[in-house]
Design a protein around this motif. Sequence first.
Motif, PDB file in Angstrom:
ATOM      1  N   GLU A 172      -7.861  -9.527   5.583  1.00  0.00           N
ATOM      2  CA  GLU A 172      -8.928  -8.964   5.206  1.00  0.00           C
ATOM      3  C   GLU A 172      -8.645  -8.089   4.009  1.00  0.00           C
ATOM      4  N   ALA A 173      -9.349  -8.332   2.826  1.00  0.00           N
ATOM      5  CA  ALA A 173      -8.764  -7.442   1.608  1.00  0.00           C
ATOM      6  C   ALA A 173      -9.829  -6.512   1.486  1.00  0.00           C
ATOM      7  N   LYS A 174      -9.614  -5.234   1.111  1.00  0.00           N
ATOM      8  CA  LYS A 174     -10.433  -4.042   0.722  1.00  0.00           C
ATOM      9  C   LYS A 174     -10.007  -3.725  -0.579  1.00  0.00           C
ATOM     10  N   TYR A 175     -10.903  -3.266  -1.453  1.00  0.00           N
ATOM     11  CA  TYR A 175     -10.961  -2.504  -2.556  1.00  0.00           C
ATOM     12  C   TYR A 175     -11.027  -0.874  -2.279  1.00  0.00           C
ATOM     13  N   VAL A 176      -9.729  -0.404  -2.896  1.00  0.00           N
ATOM     14  CA  VAL A 176      -9.717   1.185  -2.378  1.00  0.00           C
ATOM     15  C   VAL A 176      -9.991   2.024  -3.394  1.00  0.00           C
ATOM     16  N   LYS A 177      -9.385   1.921  -4.695  1.00  0.00           N
ATOM     17  CA  LYS A 177      -9.535   2.744  -5.610  1.00  0.00           C
ATOM     18  C   LYS A 177      -9.321   2.325  -7.150  1.00  0.00           C
ATOM     19  N   LYS A 178     -10.287   2.586  -8.006  1.00  0.00           N
ATOM     20  CA  LYS A 178      -9.818   2.592  -9.331  1.00  0.00           C
ATOM     21  C   LYS A 178      -8.842   3.383  -9.921  1.00  0.00           C
ATOM     22  N   VAL A 179      -8.020   2.967 -10.984  1.00  0.00           N
ATOM     23  CA  VAL A 179      -6.880   3.823 -11.409  1.00  0.00           C
ATOM     24  C   VAL A 179      -7.128   3.556 -12.971  1.00  0.00           C
ATOM     25  N   PRO A 180      -7.196   4.536 -13.723  1.00  0.00           N
ATOM     26  CA  PRO A 180      -7.364   4.153 -15.100  1.00  0.00           C
ATOM     27  C   PRO A 180      -6.067   4.181 -16.106  1.00  0.00           C
ATOM     28  N   PRO A 181      -6.108   3.676 -17.056  1.00  0.00           N
ATOM     29  CA  PRO A 181      -4.542   3.367 -18.089  1.00  0.00           C
ATOM     30  C   PRO A 181      -3.943   4.879 -17.931  1.00  0.00           C
ATOM     31  N   ASN A 207      -1.153  11.973  -7.611  1.00  0.00           N
ATOM     32  CA  ASN A 207      -2.414  11.740  -6.780  1.00  0.00           C
ATOM     33  C   ASN A 207      -2.648  10.138  -6.437  1.00  0.00           C
ATOM     34  N   VAL A 208      -2.525   9.125  -7.559  1.00  0.00           N
ATOM     35  CA  VAL A 208      -2.168   7.863  -7.123  1.00  0.00           C
ATOM     36  C   VAL A 208      -1.345   7.365  -6.036  1.00  0.00           C
ATOM     37  N   LEU A 209      -0.011   7.958  -6.547  1.00  0.00           N
ATOM     38  CA  LEU A 209       1.091   7.841  -5.402  1.00  0.00           C
ATOM     39  C   LEU A 209       0.747   7.898  -4.307  1.00  0.00           C
ATOM     40  N   ASN A 210       0.240   9.144  -3.796  1.00  0.00           N
ATOM     41  CA  ASN A 210      -0.265   9.699  -2.534  1.00  0.00           C
ATOM     42  C   ASN A 210      -1.268   8.634  -2.022  1.00  0.00           C
ATOM     43  N   ARG A 211      -2.177   8.269  -2.777  1.00  0.00           N
ATOM     44  CA  ARG A 211      -3.110   7.654  -2.333  1.00  0.00           C
ATOM     45  C   ARG A 211      -2.638   6.002  -1.876  1.00  0.00           C
ATOM     46  N   ILE A 212      -1.629   5.750  -2.690  1.00  0.00           N
ATOM     47  CA  ILE A 212      -1.035   4.349  -2.244  1.00  0.00           C
ATOM     48  C   ILE A 212      -0.090   4.397  -0.946  1.00  0.00           C
ATOM     49  N   THR A 213       0.286   5.515  -0.603  1.00  0.00           N
ATOM     50  CA  THR A 213       1.205   5.517   0.568  1.00  0.00           C
ATOM     51  C   THR A 213       0.136   5.924   1.630  1.00  0.00           C
ATOM     52  N   GLU A 214      -0.723   6.718   1.392  1.00  0.00           N
ATOM     53  CA  GLU A 214      -1.821   6.974   2.394  1.00  0.00           C
ATOM     54  C   GLU A 214      -2.546   5.696   2.913  1.00  0.00           C
ATOM     55  N   THR A 215      -2.922   4.977   2.012  1.00  0.00           N
ATOM     56  CA  THR A 215      -3.438   3.473   2.116  1.00  0.00           C
ATOM     57  C   THR A 215      -2.535   2.611   3.042  1.00  0.00           C
ATOM     58  N   ALA A 216      -1.304   2.643   2.807  1.00  0.00           N
ATOM     59  CA  ALA A 216      -0.388   1.706   3.497  1.00  0.00           C
ATOM     60  C   ALA A 216      -0.114   2.304   4.942  1.00  0.00           C
ATOM     61  N   GLU A 217      -0.504   3.484   5.042  1.00  0.00           N
ATOM     62  CA  GLU A 217      -0.411   4.206   6.473  1.00  0.00           C
ATOM     63  C   GLU A 217       1.082   3.978   7.081  1.00  0.00           C
ATOM     64  N   ALA A 233      -6.235  -0.974  -9.913  1.00  0.00           N
ATOM     65  CA  ALA A 233      -6.898  -0.711  -8.815  1.00  0.00           C
ATOM     66  C   ALA A 233      -6.254  -0.924  -7.554  1.00  0.00           C
ATOM     67  N   ILE A 234      -6.229  -0.016  -6.721  1.00  0.00           N
ATOM     68  CA  ILE A 234      -5.319  -0.079  -5.411  1.00  0.00           C
ATOM     69  C   ILE A 234      -6.058  -1.110  -4.298  1.00  0.00           C
ATOM     70  N   ILE A 235      -5.434  -1.959  -3.771  1.00  0.00           N
ATOM     71  CA  ILE A 235      -6.305  -2.661  -2.904  1.00  0.00           C
ATOM     72  C   ILE A 235      -5.277  -2.881  -1.654  1.00  0.00           C
ATOM     73  N   LYS A 236      -5.928  -3.106  -0.417  1.00  0.00           N
ATOM     74  CA  LYS A 236      -5.082  -3.268   0.709  1.00  0.00           C
ATOM     75  C   LYS A 236      -5.586  -4.564   1.597  1.00  0.00           C
ATOM     76  N   VAL A 257       9.803   5.837  -9.015  1.00  0.00           N
ATOM     77  CA  VAL A 257       8.844   6.897  -8.714  1.00  0.00           C
ATOM     78  C   VAL A 257       8.241   6.555  -7.181  1.00  0.00           C
ATOM     79  N   LEU A 258       7.802   5.157  -7.002  1.00  0.00           N
ATOM     80  CA  LEU A 258       7.096   5.044  -5.462  1.00  0.00           C
ATOM     81  C   LEU A 258       8.302   4.874  -4.577  1.00  0.00           C
TER      82      LEU A 258
END
Length: 285
Positions: free
Chosen positions: A175-184, A33-43, A196-199, A59-60
Amino acid sequence: MNLANIKVIKEILEKNQTFAKKHFGQNFLVDQNVLNRITETAEITPEDDIVEIGPGLGVLTQELAQKAHSVKTIEIDRNIIPILEENLQTLTKEEYKKIEIINQDALKYEPTFENYKVVANIPYNITSPLITHFLTQKNKPSSLTLLVQKEVAEKLTTLEPDMTVLSLQTALYAEAKYVKKVPPSCFFPSPKVDSAIIKITLRSPQDKNFVPEETAKKILQIAKIAFSNRRKKLSNTLRNLKNPKTDLPITPEELLQVSEKSNLDFARRPETLSVKEWQALAENL
């Protein structure tokens, strides 16, 4: 091969008689799910050229190769590269051809192609210098989508009244955007801190908030002096500046003139200034 599976990762490491190296910041991502969110955020589009930092076991890298036009992946650990290459063999021939593995320190890597994106789960110990490296080089990316330490992500995306040198630098170029927290629990081995994921999206010259390169550099030179002691007021820290015309320490009278021309109260602290106010300060020094 499911490289987001802890069991698979353990088997790969055991088979190759190796382990995650702490000095390289190796924490392997194990959450799809985190991998998916990273690639989605990167568009990512089929036309995109991607630079990845620290691929680890790949993996990425696999996800990027399935979506992008090309992937240049930068790995400093030469011992993990043969394992990475073997893992990527499970991709189709077309996907595998897109990937170029470069054994290099990412802080010394300078892309020779333009209009690229950086997408990476980066080693936390080089986060600030790595972001600085890509923001300030001549051939800048169009964006950086990064998985970083949560504390750094928060600082990087926070502007006035709690600005830092890093968040100011980022705001000057992008422009920096905080996207999502990612736990250990999303990593193996698990780090001791949240991530956290940032863009970071770079500004084009057509952007109304675009800051010219020379102005940005001047602002950062001033900011490093102003932030040398965050608790002190600008009237105290800016005394360490030099008059660019005389190369002598700036006088109290000259500092007062700068304050008046910039319409800034130097009783304020540096973290409270906006980007526009930093620009005004730089223009009047």
